[in-house]
Design a protein around this motif. Structure first.
Motif, PDB file in Angstrom:
ATOM      1  N   THR A 105      22.849   9.446  -5.073  1.00 30.25           N
ATOM      2  CA  THR A 105      21.394   9.540  -4.924  1.00 30.25           C
ATOM      3  C   THR A 105      20.995   8.970  -3.574  1.00 30.25           C
ATOM      4  O   THR A 105      21.067   7.761  -3.347  1.00 30.25           O
ATOM      5  CB  THR A 105      20.670   8.763  -6.033  1.00 30.25           C
ATOM      6  N   ASN A 106      20.586   9.833  -2.687  1.00 28.49           N
ATOM      7  CA  ASN A 106      20.195   9.411  -1.352  1.00 28.49           C
ATOM      8  C   ASN A 106      18.725   9.004  -1.327  1.00 28.49           C
ATOM      9  O   ASN A 106      17.898   9.559  -2.050  1.00 28.49           O
ATOM     10  CB  ASN A 106      20.424  10.553  -0.354  1.00 28.49           C
ATOM     11  N   VAL A 107      18.394   8.012  -0.509  1.00 28.87           N
ATOM     12  CA  VAL A 107      17.003   7.640  -0.271  1.00 28.87           C
ATOM     13  C   VAL A 107      16.580   8.290   1.039  1.00 28.87           C
ATOM     14  O   VAL A 107      17.056   7.912   2.113  1.00 28.87           O
ATOM     15  CB  VAL A 107      16.824   6.112  -0.201  1.00 28.87           C
ATOM     16  N   ASP A 108      15.682   9.265   0.941  1.00 30.34           N
ATOM     17  CA  ASP A 108      15.229   9.971   2.144  1.00 30.34           C
ATOM     18  C   ASP A 108      14.181   9.175   2.900  1.00 30.34           C
ATOM     19  O   ASP A 108      14.109   9.242   4.130  1.00 30.34           O
ATOM     20  CB  ASP A 108      14.673  11.347   1.773  1.00 30.34           C
ATOM     21  N   SER A 109      13.343   8.446   2.162  1.00 28.80           N
ATOM     22  CA  SER A 109      12.309   7.642   2.818  1.00 28.80           C
ATOM     23  C   SER A 109      11.787   6.597   1.842  1.00 28.80           C
ATOM     24  O   SER A 109      11.948   6.715   0.622  1.00 28.80           O
ATOM     25  CB  SER A 109      11.142   8.517   3.304  1.00 28.80           C
ATOM     26  N   ALA A 110      11.180   5.556   2.406  1.00 27.62           N
ATOM     27  CA  ALA A 110      10.552   4.506   1.608  1.00 27.62           C
ATOM     28  C   ALA A 110       9.243   4.134   2.304  1.00 27.62           C
ATOM     29  O   ALA A 110       9.235   3.774   3.482  1.00 27.62           O
ATOM     30  CB  ALA A 110      11.461   3.289   1.489  1.00 27.62           C
ATOM     31  N   ARG A 111       8.127   4.206   1.558  1.00 22.61           N
ATOM     32  CA  ARG A 111       6.802   3.964   2.141  1.00 22.61           C
ATOM     33  C   ARG A 111       6.062   2.902   1.353  1.00 22.61           C
ATOM     34  O   ARG A 111       6.011   2.966   0.118  1.00 22.61           O
ATOM     35  CB  ARG A 111       5.984   5.264   2.147  1.00 22.61           C
ATOM     36  N   PHE A 112       5.511   1.918   2.052  1.00 23.85           N
ATOM     37  CA  PHE A 112       4.759   0.865   1.382  1.00 23.85           C
ATOM     38  C   PHE A 112       3.319   1.308   1.156  1.00 23.85           C
ATOM     39  O   PHE A 112       2.621   1.733   2.080  1.00 23.85           O
ATOM     40  CB  PHE A 112       4.773  -0.425   2.199  1.00 23.85           C
ATOM     41  N   ASP A 113       2.878   1.213  -0.088  1.00 25.70           N
ATOM     42  CA  ASP A 113       1.524   1.564  -0.506  1.00 25.70           C
ATOM     43  C   ASP A 113       0.668   0.294  -0.447  1.00 25.70           C
ATOM     44  O   ASP A 113       0.771  -0.575  -1.310  1.00 25.70           O
ATOM     45  CB  ASP A 113       1.581   2.130  -1.932  1.00 25.70           C
ATOM     46  N   GLU A 114      -0.162   0.187   0.598  1.00 27.02           N
ATOM     47  CA  GLU A 114      -0.943  -1.037   0.803  1.00 27.02           C
ATOM     48  C   GLU A 114      -2.004  -1.242  -0.267  1.00 27.02           C
ATOM     49  O   GLU A 114      -2.347  -2.393  -0.607  1.00 27.02           O
ATOM     50  CB  GLU A 114      -1.583  -1.019   2.188  1.00 27.02           C
TER      51      GLU A 114
END
Length: 542
Positions: A105-114
């Protein structure tokens, strides 16, 4: 406020990720581990080239968890990749971790939800998952570096990086093989390829100052007898500068006469492994004269094994190419002997650099090296590479690659200001490449787990590294490096192997010293972190 799917998501199933998964599960957190590899093991999944084996001896290179080591035994003092893979499966079986793991399972992106103080991860295949805390555990050597050489795209033979060796393997029998690079993987694959290749050419930019492995076969009976000492060994390794069973002497190499100095050098040489690096005189890495004594001993030992004087000068030159130990030594078994074989040749890239790669050969300044397999043993974008490739985005749309554009920065070597609720393990500006992996993984894993328990007990939903604390830590690591000989070498320790990468020491120089500082931070209310309390008392997944 949105509720995340998990309290924590760990990315990476090497020593750091597996240990952290175990600790957080035991502490009652809702935790998930994901990894792009099909099996756990971290670098030991990807590094499966012929001859690949660890340079730290067992039992130092394993977890200190009794339920794991009491039910396991090794076949060799320095295990190979197959046995290390089996060990990781044993760990996951024994600790019952599989239900909490998503492999392949690859992680393509990670974004912080402020708005909600949670992380959203985009996984390979289109899946998404959210978490309160993001815990990358990718290791410092997860992104292979392949130099930009003209013509590679037109090469008709096979080529690969040692860290991305095909899982089905490559048959070396009768091949014309060119190995570019002489680090650990270059040494190991060359030793194996020399046994069966029609021709093996090793292209060397800088001589590797390799040390004798002194490999040993191990028996189950002997290991069972020695296990009574394991708790003491595991406790002692946390108190040393490199995470091994001992550290450098307290005496200078200049305070003893030549006979005593050489006797200690010989003792370390016969013990094998990395002891000549981490159990040497106190000023090995801080004093040029002391360092030169060690280099001269190494040089003379190696030159005695090489019949051709011209070849000896290339592999073990009279004058050191850099201070001994400022590039990580590799371990060898018969590396210097293979150059006495008719099917093995050495090319000095400083004398005859690569001009281009042609369809069936590597062209140098003086001719062509015909080959049907090119092996890149050219290292990694150490420290930052894997983390940048995760496409991590923090506050205000700031990407981690952008945050590190002018050099690495990280408080305690695990938190970056502007990227809340994220802690990375075994990454830059902490001991990492200066440390025995499992020792480092357990020290940092215990600290992260304790920190998260404190956050939960304090009803804290968000933390972020303070900019001043981050700057202070980054400068402190640089100052520590300036007191050593490390800046005198163009090594990956200094980021010097990657074009355009800022030159800086990327590792904190002491495991035990790092543990002391981190413990002090914890005992002082986790100073250096800004925190925000939860308003609904439910900051964690239910």
């Amino acid at each position: 406020m949105a509720t995340p799917d998990h309290d924590a998501i760990i990315v990476g199933a090497g020593f750091s990720g597996i240990y952290l998964l175990h600790k957080l599960r035991e502490a009652g957190f809702n935790v998930l581990l994901v990894d792009a590899a099909a099996q756990p093991g971290g670098i030991w999944y990807w590094n499966r080239y012929p001859g690949a084996r660890v340079d730290s001896q067992v039992p130092l290179y394993e977890f200190s968890l009794p339920e794991v080591w009491q039910t396991w035994s090794w076949s060799e003092r320095f295990p190979g990749w197959e046995e290390l893979r089996a060990y990781f499966n044993h760990v996951c079986d024994t600790l019952d971790l599989w239900p909490l793991m998503r492999m392949s399972t690859n992680v393509d992106s990670a974004r912080f939800d402020e708005d909600n103080s949670i992380w959203h991860l985009q996984l390979g295949g289109g899946d998404t998952v959210s978490t309160r805390f993001l815990l990358p555990a990718l290791g410092f050597a997860s992104k292979p570096y392949i130099p930009d050489i003209s013509g590679l795209e037109n090469y008709a033979g096979e080529w690969c990086h040692t860290a991305r060796w095909p899982q089905q393997g490559i048959d070396l029998e009768g091949r014309k093989i060119a190995v570019i690079g002489t680090g650990a993987s270059g040494v190991q694959v060359a030793q194996e390829a020399a046994k069966s290749a029609k021709n093996l050419t090793l292209l060397q930019r800088t001589p590797i100052l390799a040390l004798p492995m002194q490999q040993e076969r191990l028996t189950d009976l002997a290991q069972k007898r020695e296990q009574k000492d394991y708790p003491d060994i595991f406790n002692r390794r946390k108190q040393t500068s490199a995470g091994f069973d001992c550290q450098s002497l307290e005496v200078s190499a200049l305070e003893v006469d030549k006979d005593e100095r050489d006797a200690h050098f010989e003792y370390l040489w016969q013990r094998g492994g990395l002891r000549f690096w981490y159990h040497n005189f106190a000023d090995l890495l801080t004093n040029r004269e002391a360092n030169r004594h060690a280099y001269d001993f190494w040089r003379d030992k190696v030159r005695a094994r090489i019949a051709d004087p011209a070849l000896a000068e290339k592999l073990a030159p009279i004058e050191p190419p850099h201070p001994f130990g400022t590039k990580r030594p590799s371990l060898e078994q018969d590396f210097y002997e293979i150059f006495g074989q008719d099917n093995v040749a050495l090319v000095d890239l400083k004398e005859t650099p690569i001009a281009r790669i042609k369809t069936n050969a590597i062209e140098t300044a003086t001719g062509e090296i015909e080959c049907d397999l090119i092996v890149f043993a050219t290292g990694f974008d150490a420290g930052r590479g894997g983390l940048i490739d995760m496409n991590i985005t923090g506050r205000g749309g700031l990407g981690l690659a952008q945050a590190w554009d002018d050099g690495l920065r990280a408080y305690l070597g695990m938190a970056v200001a502007g990227f809340p609720n994220m802690l990375f393990s075994y990454g830059p500006l902490r001991p990492s490449g200066f440390a025995n992996g499992p020792t480092s993984a357990e020290i940092q894993g215990d600290w992260i787990c304790d920190f998260m328990v404190w956050l939960r007990d304090s009803d804290i939903k968000l933390f972020d590294a303070e900019t001043q604390a981050e700057q202070g830590w980054t400068e402190m690591v640089a100052q520590a490096g300036a007191m050593t000989l490390f800046p005198e070498a163009d090594s990956w320790y200094m980021g010097a192997n990657i074009p355009g990468k800022k030159r800086q020491l990327i590792n904190f120089p002491s495991v035990s010293g790092y543990a002391v500082v981190c413990d002090d931070v914890a005992q002082n209310g986790y100073r250096g972190f800004a925190t925000v309390k939860s308003t609904n008392k439910e900051p964690f997944a239910q």
